[in-house]
Design an enzyme around this catalytic site. Structure first.
Site, short mmCIF file in Angstrom:
data_model
loop_
_atom_site.label_atom_id
_atom_site.label_comp_id
_atom_site.label_asym_id
_atom_site.label_seq_id
_atom_site.Cartn_x
_atom_site.Cartn_y
_atom_site.Cartn_z
N GLU A 39 -0.76 18.81 41.52
CA GLU A 39 -0.49 19.54 40.28
C GLU A 39 -1.78 19.78 39.50
O GLU A 39 -1.98 20.84 38.91
CB GLU A 39 0.51 18.77 39.41
N CYS A 194 7.44 36.90 41.35
CA CYS A 194 7.30 37.42 39.98
C CYS A 194 5.84 37.27 39.55
O CYS A 194 5.51 36.55 38.61
CB CYS A 194 8.23 36.66 39.04
N CYS A 201 10.28 42.86 42.47
CA CYS A 201 11.64 42.74 41.94
C CYS A 201 12.70 42.96 43.02
O CYS A 201 13.78 42.35 42.97
CB CYS A 201 11.84 43.72 40.79
N CYS A 204 13.66 39.76 44.58
CA CYS A 204 13.81 38.64 43.66
C CYS A 204 15.27 38.22 43.50
O CYS A 204 16.14 39.06 43.23
CB CYS A 204 13.23 39.03 42.30
N CYS A 210 17.98 40.62 35.10
CA CYS A 210 16.64 40.33 34.56
C CYS A 210 16.30 41.35 33.48
O CYS A 210 16.32 42.56 33.73
CB CYS A 210 15.60 40.38 35.68
S1 SF4 Z 1 13.38 40.82 38.74
FE1 SF4 Z 1 12.56 39.87 36.89
S2 SF4 Z 1 12.13 37.76 37.47
FE2 SF4 Z 1 12.39 38.91 39.36
S3 SF4 Z 1 10.33 39.59 39.96
FE3 SF4 Z 1 11.21 41.22 38.73
S4 SF4 Z 1 10.53 40.78 36.66
FE4 SF4 Z 1 10.27 38.92 37.83
#
Ligand code: SF4
Length: 365
Positions: A39, A194, A201, A204, A210
């Site tokens: 970390e 992200c 997206c 994602c 989102c």
């Molecule tokens: S959908 Fe939202 S959380 Fe997912 S990559 Fe795109 S901006 Fe980021």
């Protein structure tokens, strides 16, 4: 529609099983010590850069006692090139405290972990969540970005109010079960999907609902950092070289850049470097030779160094022994050196390169 916090955890845990990173060295044998070191190394540094450093560090310091018992120079030596050297000094200080105050066992409570040098609230939470599965929220830079976008938090993440809102969201999203998987997953999604510039997206698991995606605001959230004017600083580095080719190094103060590392004596002006050579060195060359300039970028400024080579017969005055040494570039000692200084010292061992590098001192210089 914004996603419910509980949905965030389940979506991320499901995603992580199929797409998350499972083969990083700190993901095996997840002791608090191994997670802690990873970390700290991963703060401000990418995984690919960290990997070889982590392996070498674990080989040399396999447990907290080995780290605590080692001289700080050994630790800084293994950190050379990784940057942000306060991290290494804090790791060592914390290891000494763990050895002396906690009997060599990594502390059990959040408060004790967060009291160690270099460990803030988010890092303490990550260590306990990842190594012991304890439920603590985290809020590193990646997590801030993901939560800001998903929940539409549009303030500057550096502001206290915005940070508090993000901590509350992080807490609400952190599940009771599988907290280790969730913690790894939210860090991974921020690092690989992200991302700051080109969020993916389409891939994602949080895209449904989102805020940033549905409002087309991925590039506005989080609010861009206020740009700081970049400055550059020019210094002179004295390369005092004895007849046996050993070079004078000084240990830098703990605070400031390259804190605690060994470096060439640094001066604001060339005349200050010459005055030092006259007073502190025996039979120094009258006109130091200018070697090629070296430029090194720090986060907020560029350091431009002009190395001045002066041959000498050794030290004239009383040198501050614990803070200075004669370094033999042909038999490098195990000490922490700033990366550009390490490169320069290595180049000094190559006679052909060395001759090419020396350029005439400017007239009147
Ligand atoms: S959908 Fe939202 S959380 Fe997912 S990559 Fe795109 S901006 Fe980021």
């Amino acid at each position: 529609m914004k996603p419910r916090a509980s949905r965030v955890a389940s979506a991320l845990i499901e995603w992580h099983a199929r797409h998350g990173r499972h083969d990083l060295p700190w993901q095996h044998d997840r002791t608090p010590y191994r997670v802690w070191v990873s970390e700290i190394m991963l703060q401000q540094t990418q995984v690919a850069t960290v990997l070889p450093y982590y392996q070498r560090f674990m080989h040399r310091f396999p447990n907290v006692r080995a780290l605590a018992d080692a001289p700080i120079d050994d630790v800084l030596h293994l950190w050379t090139g990784l940057g942000y050297y306060a991290r290494a000094r804090n790791l060592h200080r914390a290891a000494v405290r763990i050895r002396d105050e906690f009997g060599g066992e990594f502390p059990r409570t959040f408060e004790d972990v967060a009291s160690l040098p270099g460990i803030g609230r988010s890092t303490a939470g990550a260590i306990l969540a990842l190594s012991r599965g304890e439920r603590f929220p985290i809020l590193d830079g990646n997590v801030k970005r993901v939560l800001s976008r998903v929940f539409g938090v549009q303030g500057d993440p550096a502001d206290r109010e915005t940070t508090e809102t993000l901590w509350q969201l992080s807490d609400a999203c952190t599940p009771e079960k599988h907290v280790d998987v969730y913690t790894q997953a939210i860090m991974d999604i921020g690092a690989t999907v992200c991302t700051r510039r080109k969020p993916l997206c389409t891939y994602c698991p949080l895209s449904e609902g989102c805020f940033a995606r549905s409002h087309g605001k991925q590039h506005e959230i989080p609010a861009p950092r206020r740009a700081k004017t970049r400055r550059s600083r020019h210094v002179f580095m004295l390369v005092a070289m004895r007849e046996d080719d050993c070079v004078l190094l000084e240990r830098r103060p703990e605070s400031g850049i390259w804190g605690g590392l060994w470096c060439l004596p640094e001066f604001e002006t060339e005349s200050a470097a010459r005055a030092f050579a006259r007073q502190m060195l025996r039979a120094p060359q009258i006109d130091p030779q200018h070697l090629d300039r070296i430029e090194h970028a720090f986060t907020h400024f560029d350091l431009v160094m002009t190395p001045l080579l002066t041959r000498c017969a050794g030290a004239a005055g009383v040198m501050d022994e614990p803070r200075s040494l004669w370094y033999n570039p042909r038999e490098p000692a195990r000490i922490g050196l700033p990366a550009p200084i390490k490169t320069l010292l290595a180049e000094l061992t190559d006679p052909s390169l060395f001759d090419e590098r020396v350029v005439a001192s400017p007239s009147g210089g």
